[in-house]
Design a protein around this motif. Structure first.
Motif, PDB file in Angstrom:
ATOM      1  N   ALA A  25     -16.028  77.213 -30.708  1.00  0.00           N
ATOM      2  CA  ALA A  25     -14.870  77.416 -31.601  1.00  0.00           C
ATOM      3  C   ALA A  25     -14.546  78.806 -31.666  1.00  0.00           C
ATOM      4  O   ALA A  25     -15.297  79.442 -32.606  1.00  0.00           O
ATOM      5  N   ASN A  26     -13.673  79.557 -30.936  1.00  0.00           N
ATOM      6  CA  ASN A  26     -13.354  80.683 -31.007  1.00  0.00           C
ATOM      7  C   ASN A  26     -11.912  80.900 -32.177  1.00  0.00           C
ATOM      8  O   ASN A  26     -10.817  80.528 -31.679  1.00  0.00           O
ATOM      9  N   TRP A  27     -12.423  81.164 -33.354  1.00  0.00           N
ATOM     10  CA  TRP A  27     -11.480  81.077 -34.411  1.00  0.00           C
ATOM     11  C   TRP A  27     -10.708  82.650 -34.365  1.00  0.00           C
ATOM     12  O   TRP A  27      -9.733  82.943 -34.935  1.00  0.00           O
ATOM     13  N   LYS A  28     -10.988  83.574 -33.303  1.00  0.00           N
ATOM     14  CA  LYS A  28     -10.372  84.811 -33.429  1.00  0.00           C
ATOM     15  C   LYS A  28     -10.036  85.460 -34.747  1.00  0.00           C
ATOM     16  O   LYS A  28     -11.099  85.297 -35.615  1.00  0.00           O
ATOM     17  N   MET A  29      -9.004  86.168 -34.827  1.00  0.00           N
ATOM     18  CA  MET A  29      -8.892  86.975 -36.070  1.00  0.00           C
ATOM     19  C   MET A  29      -8.139  86.032 -37.156  1.00  0.00           C
ATOM     20  O   MET A  29      -7.040  86.499 -37.723  1.00  0.00           O
ATOM     21  N   GLY A  71     -16.531  90.067 -23.714  1.00  0.00           N
ATOM     22  CA  GLY A  71     -15.600  90.192 -22.407  1.00  0.00           C
ATOM     23  C   GLY A  71     -14.338  89.347 -22.588  1.00  0.00           C
ATOM     24  O   GLY A  71     -13.542  89.104 -21.523  1.00  0.00           O
ATOM     25  N   HIS A  72     -13.986  88.974 -23.713  1.00  0.00           N
ATOM     26  CA  HIS A  72     -12.900  88.037 -23.756  1.00  0.00           C
ATOM     27  C   HIS A  72     -11.629  88.780 -23.421  1.00  0.00           C
ATOM     28  O   HIS A  72     -11.609  89.896 -23.543  1.00  0.00           O
ATOM     29  N   SER A  73     -10.657  88.173 -22.832  1.00  0.00           N
ATOM     30  CA  SER A  73      -9.286  88.736 -22.207  1.00  0.00           C
ATOM     31  C   SER A  73      -8.792  89.686 -23.279  1.00  0.00           C
ATOM     32  O   SER A  73      -8.009  90.539 -22.990  1.00  0.00           O
ATOM     33  N   TYR A 108     -14.895  80.339 -17.953  1.00  0.00           N
ATOM     34  CA  TYR A 108     -13.718  80.767 -17.110  1.00  0.00           C
ATOM     35  C   TYR A 108     -12.456  80.415 -17.793  1.00  0.00           C
ATOM     36  O   TYR A 108     -12.379  79.463 -18.135  1.00  0.00           O
ATOM     37  N   GLU A 109     -11.685  81.830 -18.260  1.00  0.00           N
ATOM     38  CA  GLU A 109     -10.718  81.379 -19.172  1.00  0.00           C
ATOM     39  C   GLU A 109      -9.500  82.324 -18.260  1.00  0.00           C
ATOM     40  O   GLU A 109      -9.349  83.557 -18.426  1.00  0.00           O
ATOM     41  N   PRO A 110      -8.574  81.523 -17.462  1.00  0.00           N
ATOM     42  CA  PRO A 110      -7.388  82.198 -16.812  1.00  0.00           C
ATOM     43  C   PRO A 110      -6.604  82.613 -18.079  1.00  0.00           C
ATOM     44  O   PRO A 110      -6.211  81.878 -18.800  1.00  0.00           O
ATOM     45  N   ALA A 138      -3.276  80.779 -19.066  1.00  0.00           N
ATOM     46  CA  ALA A 138      -3.556  79.332 -19.673  1.00  0.00           C
ATOM     47  C   ALA A 138      -3.856  79.511 -21.160  1.00  0.00           C
ATOM     48  O   ALA A 138      -4.023  78.566 -21.864  1.00  0.00           O
ATOM     49  N   ILE A 139      -4.081  80.702 -21.545  1.00  0.00           N
ATOM     50  CA  ILE A 139      -4.462  80.962 -22.933  1.00  0.00           C
ATOM     51  C   ILE A 139      -3.442  80.893 -24.230  1.00  0.00           C
ATOM     52  O   ILE A 139      -2.511  81.355 -23.911  1.00  0.00           O
ATOM     53  N   GLY A 140      -3.756  80.011 -25.196  1.00  0.00           N
ATOM     54  CA  GLY A 140      -2.621  80.263 -26.186  1.00  0.00           C
ATOM     55  C   GLY A 140      -1.548  79.328 -26.010  1.00  0.00           C
ATOM     56  O   GLY A 140      -0.471  79.300 -26.863  1.00  0.00           O
ATOM     57  N   GLY A 141      -1.558  78.690 -24.997  1.00  0.00           N
ATOM     58  CA  GLY A 141      -0.225  77.443 -24.681  1.00  0.00           C
ATOM     59  C   GLY A 141      -0.938  76.070 -25.112  1.00  0.00           C
ATOM     60  O   GLY A 141      -1.868  75.858 -25.875  1.00  0.00           O
ATOM     61  N   GLY A 182     -11.932  77.541 -20.674  1.00  0.00           N
ATOM     62  CA  GLY A 182     -11.250  77.781 -21.829  1.00  0.00           C
ATOM     63  C   GLY A 182      -9.598  78.178 -21.426  1.00  0.00           C
ATOM     64  O   GLY A 182      -9.522  78.753 -20.571  1.00  0.00           O
ATOM     65  N   GLY A 183      -8.713  77.922 -22.336  1.00  0.00           N
ATOM     66  CA  GLY A 183      -7.407  78.139 -22.164  1.00  0.00           C
ATOM     67  C   GLY A 183      -6.644  76.789 -22.307  1.00  0.00           C
ATOM     68  O   GLY A 183      -6.566  75.850 -21.542  1.00  0.00           O
ATOM     69  N   SER A 184      -6.071  76.731 -23.478  1.00  0.00           N
ATOM     70  CA  SER A 184      -5.304  75.680 -24.123  1.00  0.00           C
ATOM     71  C   SER A 184      -6.029  74.149 -23.826  1.00  0.00           C
ATOM     72  O   SER A 184      -5.606  73.190 -23.741  1.00  0.00           O
ATOM     73  N   ASP A 185      -7.203  74.422 -24.209  1.00  0.00           N
ATOM     74  CA  ASP A 185      -8.048  73.051 -24.433  1.00  0.00           C
ATOM     75  C   ASP A 185      -7.314  72.265 -25.738  1.00  0.00           C
ATOM     76  O   ASP A 185      -7.682  72.712 -26.823  1.00  0.00           O
ATOM     77  N   GLU A 186      -7.023  71.161 -25.602  1.00  0.00           N
ATOM     78  CA  GLU A 186      -6.674  70.301 -26.629  1.00  0.00           C
ATOM     79  C   GLU A 186      -7.235  68.833 -26.356  1.00  0.00           C
ATOM     80  O   GLU A 186      -7.579  68.552 -24.985  1.00  0.00           O
ATOM     81  N   LEU A 238     -16.778  73.646 -23.217  1.00  0.00           N
ATOM     82  CA  LEU A 238     -15.120  74.344 -23.559  1.00  0.00           C
ATOM     83  C   LEU A 238     -15.324  75.382 -24.452  1.00  0.00           C
ATOM     84  O   LEU A 238     -16.131  75.232 -25.332  1.00  0.00           O
ATOM     85  N   LEU A 239     -14.451  76.114 -24.216  1.00  0.00           N
ATOM     86  CA  LEU A 239     -14.257  77.360 -25.480  1.00  0.00           C
ATOM     87  C   LEU A 239     -13.034  77.237 -25.540  1.00  0.00           C
ATOM     88  O   LEU A 239     -11.823  77.056 -25.083  1.00  0.00           O
ATOM     89  N   VAL A 240     -12.917  76.844 -27.239  1.00  0.00           N
ATOM     90  CA  VAL A 240     -11.534  76.442 -27.582  1.00  0.00           C
ATOM     91  C   VAL A 240     -11.107  77.206 -28.714  1.00  0.00           C
ATOM     92  O   VAL A 240     -11.792  77.953 -29.570  1.00  0.00           O
ATOM     93  N   GLY A 241      -9.641  77.846 -28.369  1.00  0.00           N
ATOM     94  CA  GLY A 241      -9.276  78.808 -29.391  1.00  0.00           C
ATOM     95  C   GLY A 241      -8.331  77.998 -30.503  1.00  0.00           C
ATOM     96  O   GLY A 241      -8.862  77.372 -31.317  1.00  0.00           O
ATOM     97  N   HIS A 242      -6.934  77.920 -30.272  1.00  0.00           N
ATOM     98  CA  HIS A 242      -6.136  77.459 -31.624  1.00  0.00           C
ATOM     99  C   HIS A 242      -6.597  76.037 -31.931  1.00  0.00           C
ATOM    100  O   HIS A 242      -6.552  75.804 -33.086  1.00  0.00           O
ATOM    101  N   ALA A 243      -6.860  75.040 -30.908  1.00  0.00           N
ATOM    102  CA  ALA A 243      -7.182  73.796 -31.431  1.00  0.00           C
ATOM    103  C   ALA A 243      -8.203  73.804 -32.259  1.00  0.00           C
ATOM    104  O   ALA A 243      -8.700  72.820 -33.055  1.00  0.00           O
TER     105      ALA A 243
END
Ligand code: PGA
Length: 258
Positions: free
Chosen positions: A9-13, A94-96, A166-168, A171-174, A211-215, A231-236
């Motif tokens: 779970a990548n909660w970012k900022m 090295g996150h994008s 692998y995080e294209p 595809a991130i954040g959508g 990782g990239g829009s994993d829902e 999986l590396l999950v951002g917003h979800a």
């Protein structure tokens, strides 16, 4: 033995200390103890210490979202991997968003990967092409350069413990991840690079995430791709129901492989 799957779970900022603690409690209620899935929470630095005292360690591990490559000294505002040692098991490197907004070069990413390993922290190295690079058909070259440079100070023993995501970037954040075909091609290529450098045994042990829009609805398709271990999950990951469903989906996919 089968490698345990990982969901990060990548909660970012996002989330302050209180909100992070609240979300962790909600997740603890919904997520079971899985022997085949490691669930890793990556909050901001401020939350790491309090969460480390709150989490049920059978359910969760912690990751930092970054770290500085020098262990100590006059570097105002930085937090080193040596300071994160004993607090986190993993660190995202090295996150994008770091490469893009904080101008992290291939050399900086390499030094961070090396510093994490030196301090006993497992790097989750993020690699992936931008939309422009994809349109120019440069994906293979970009992945090659990012991997070869990031691993260049490491031994095979270091690399086999690692995680590569692998995080294209496109595809991130959508709400639309890369297709399983795209993921398969990139993951095969990435694994091939590692096997060329360190041999098949190391490549086999290494865990690769997408990782990239994993829902939740995409989990079974992505986890069905050969060579994907999690999986590396951002917003979800900021939504307890969605993230718990994703973890459950990874567990079900792992069971169906037995
Ligand atoms: P996303 O982010 O799930 O919101 O696309 C993934 C990431 O940036 O790690």
């Amino acid at each position: 033995m089968k490698k345990p799957r990982i969901v990060v779970a990548n909660w970012k900022m996002n989330l302050d200390v209180h909100q992070a603690s609240l979300l962790t409690h909600k997740l603890a209620d919904r997520i079971h103890v899985y022997r085949d899935v490691e669930v890793v929470l990556a909050p901001n630095y401020l939350c790491l210490q309090p969460l480390s005292m709150e989490i049920d360690r059978r359910k969760f591990r912690l990751a930092a979202q970054d770290g500085y490559f020098i262990d100590e000294g006059s570097y105002t505002g930085a937090v080193s991997f040596s300071q994160l040692r004993n607090l986190v098991h993993y660190a995202i490197v090295g996150h994008s968003e770091r490469r893009r907004y904080f101008s992290e070069s291939l050399e900086i990413v390499r030094d961070k990967v090396t510093a994490a390993v030196r301090n006993g922290i497992v790097p989750i190295l993020c690699v992936g092409e931008t939309r422009e690079e994809r349109n120019l058909k440069e994906t293979r070259q970009v992945l090659h350069d990012q991997i070869v440079s990031a691993l260049s100070d490491l031994t095979g023993e270091d690399v086999e413990q690692m995680v590569i995501a692998y995080e294209p970037v496109w595809a991130i954040g959508g709400h639309a991840p890369a297709t399983p075909e795209d993921i398969e091609q990139a993951v095969n290529w990435l694994r091939y690079q590692v096997s060329e450098l360190y041999g098949e045994k190391v490549e086999n042990r290494l865990r690769v995430l997408y990782g990239g829009s994993d829902e939740p609805e995409f989990v079974s398709g992505i986890m069905g791709v050969e060579g994907v271990d999690g999986l590396l999950v951002g917003h979800a990951s900021l939504n307890a129901e969605q993230f718990a469903d994703i973890v459950e989906g990874v567990h079900i996919a792992s069971l169906s492989e037995d």
